[in-house]
Design a protein around this motif. Sequence first.
Motif, PDB file in Angstrom:
ATOM      1  N   THR A  19      27.595  74.552  10.513  1.00  0.00           N
ATOM      2  CA  THR A  19      27.900  75.727  11.312  1.00  0.00           C
ATOM      3  C   THR A  19      28.226  76.916  10.417  1.00  0.00           C
ATOM      4  O   THR A  19      27.841  78.060  10.720  1.00  0.00           O
ATOM      5  N   SER A  20      28.923  76.679   9.320  1.00  0.00           N
ATOM      6  CA  SER A  20      29.236  77.752   8.381  1.00  0.00           C
ATOM      7  C   SER A  20      27.961  78.351   7.785  1.00  0.00           C
ATOM      8  O   SER A  20      27.859  79.566   7.622  1.00  0.00           O
ATOM      9  N   ALA A  21      27.006  77.508   7.465  1.00  0.00           N
ATOM     10  CA  ALA A  21      25.741  78.009   6.929  1.00  0.00           C
ATOM     11  C   ALA A  21      25.015  78.873   7.956  1.00  0.00           C
ATOM     12  O   ALA A  21      24.455  79.923   7.613  1.00  0.00           O
ATOM     13  N   LEU A  22      25.058  78.467   9.217  1.00  0.00           N
ATOM     14  CA  LEU A  22      24.402  79.270  10.256  1.00  0.00           C
ATOM     15  C   LEU A  22      25.121  80.601  10.487  1.00  0.00           C
ATOM     16  O   LEU A  22      24.472  81.623  10.721  1.00  0.00           O
ATOM     17  N   VAL A  23      26.445  80.592  10.376  1.00  0.00           N
ATOM     18  CA  VAL A  23      27.198  81.845  10.533  1.00  0.00           C
ATOM     19  C   VAL A  23      26.916  82.771   9.355  1.00  0.00           C
ATOM     20  O   VAL A  23      26.819  83.993   9.526  1.00  0.00           O
ATOM     21  N   VAL A  24      26.755  82.225   8.156  1.00  0.00           N
ATOM     22  CA  VAL A  24      26.409  83.059   6.993  1.00  0.00           C
ATOM     23  C   VAL A  24      25.035  83.694   7.191  1.00  0.00           C
ATOM     24  O   VAL A  24      24.830  84.868   6.858  1.00  0.00           O
TER      25      VAL A  24
ATOM     26  N   LEU B 191      21.930  88.673   8.611  1.00  0.00           N
ATOM     27  CA  LEU B 191      21.109  89.417   9.570  1.00  0.00           C
ATOM     28  C   LEU B 191      21.858  90.623  10.137  1.00  0.00           C
ATOM     29  O   LEU B 191      21.252  91.672  10.397  1.00  0.00           O
ATOM     30  N   ASN B 192      23.175  90.497  10.310  1.00  0.00           N
ATOM     31  CA  ASN B 192      23.962  91.636  10.772  1.00  0.00           C
ATOM     32  C   ASN B 192      24.001  92.756   9.738  1.00  0.00           C
ATOM     33  O   ASN B 192      23.929  93.933  10.088  1.00  0.00           O
ATOM     34  N   VAL B 193      24.137  92.385   8.480  1.00  0.00           N
ATOM     35  CA  VAL B 193      24.129  93.408   7.430  1.00  0.00           C
ATOM     36  C   VAL B 193      22.772  94.105   7.381  1.00  0.00           C
ATOM     37  O   VAL B 193      22.688  95.325   7.229  1.00  0.00           O
ATOM     38  N   TRP B 194      21.714  93.336   7.554  1.00  0.00           N
ATOM     39  CA  TRP B 194      20.374  93.931   7.567  1.00  0.00           C
ATOM     40  C   TRP B 194      20.228  94.917   8.723  1.00  0.00           C
ATOM     41  O   TRP B 194      19.686  96.002   8.552  1.00  0.00           O
ATOM     42  N   ARG B 195      20.732  94.545   9.909  1.00  0.00           N
ATOM     43  CA  ARG B 195      20.644  95.437  11.067  1.00  0.00           C
ATOM     44  C   ARG B 195      21.527  96.661  10.872  1.00  0.00           C
ATOM     45  O   ARG B 195      21.179  97.764  11.277  1.00  0.00           O
ATOM     46  N   MET B 196      22.672  96.481  10.220  1.00  0.00           N
ATOM     47  CA  MET B 196      23.567  97.608   9.997  1.00  0.00           C
ATOM     48  C   MET B 196      22.948  98.610   9.018  1.00  0.00           C
ATOM     49  O   MET B 196      23.083  99.815   9.185  1.00  0.00           O
ATOM     50  N   LEU B 197      22.254  98.116   8.017  1.00  0.00           N
ATOM     51  CA  LEU B 197      21.634  99.015   7.048  1.00  0.00           C
ATOM     52  C   LEU B 197      20.333  99.625   7.555  1.00  0.00           C
ATOM     53  O   LEU B 197      19.965 100.729   7.168  1.00  0.00           O
ATOM     54  N   ARG B 198      19.648  98.930   8.447  1.00  0.00           N
ATOM     55  CA  ARG B 198      18.319  99.350   8.842  1.00  0.00           C
ATOM     56  C   ARG B 198      18.218  99.760  10.313  1.00  0.00           C
ATOM     57  O   ARG B 198      17.126 100.010  10.812  1.00  0.00           O
ATOM     58  N   GLY B 199      19.352  99.833  11.009  1.00  0.00           N
ATOM     59  CA  GLY B 199      19.321 100.132  12.440  1.00  0.00           C
ATOM     60  C   GLY B 199      18.608 101.431  12.747  1.00  0.00           C
ATOM     61  O   GLY B 199      18.728 102.401  11.998  1.00  0.00           O
ATOM     62  N   PRO B 200      17.867 101.492  13.842  1.00  0.00           N
ATOM     63  CA  PRO B 200      17.142 102.717  14.152  1.00  0.00           C
ATOM     64  C   PRO B 200      18.053 103.882  14.504  1.00  0.00           C
ATOM     65  O   PRO B 200      17.744 105.015  14.190  1.00  0.00           O
ATOM     66  N   ASP B 201      19.183 103.628  15.120  1.00  0.00           N
ATOM     67  CA  ASP B 201      20.113 104.726  15.417  1.00  0.00           C
ATOM     68  C   ASP B 201      21.543 104.235  15.228  1.00  0.00           C
ATOM     69  O   ASP B 201      21.797 103.091  14.895  1.00  0.00           O
ATOM     70  N   ILE B 202      22.489 105.145  15.431  1.00  0.00           N
ATOM     71  CA  ILE B 202      23.885 104.868  15.116  1.00  0.00           C
ATOM     72  C   ILE B 202      24.498 103.826  16.048  1.00  0.00           C
ATOM     73  O   ILE B 202      25.366 103.055  15.635  1.00  0.00           O
TER      74      ILE B 202
END
Length: 94
Positions: free
Chosen positions: A14-19, A24-35
């Motif tokens: 479960t820890s590996a899946l949360v990592v 993926l969250n960091v990727w979306r935060m850096l690459r999100g289309p808008d704020i």
Amino acid sequence: MLSLELLQGAVLLTSALVVIALILNVWRMLRGPDITDRILALDTLYINSIALIILLGLYNGSALYFEGALLIAMLGFVSTAALCKYLLRGDIVE
């Protein structure tokens, strides 16, 4: 003893899946289309970090991690509310 080893294996999986979810969250935060997508990714990022800290507390058998997760939850909620208020009104304090 088999149940303890099985529980530790489930916590590690479960820890590996949360990592992976954190990455993926960091990727979306850096690459999100808008704020708004970036704010939502930041909100999900701290929720997933809380889950990871709780899993670490389960793995180590210590209750101290749960208090840290509670502090992160409170700070994350307040920061998300303040950031949304700043985006809506341009000012945090009225």
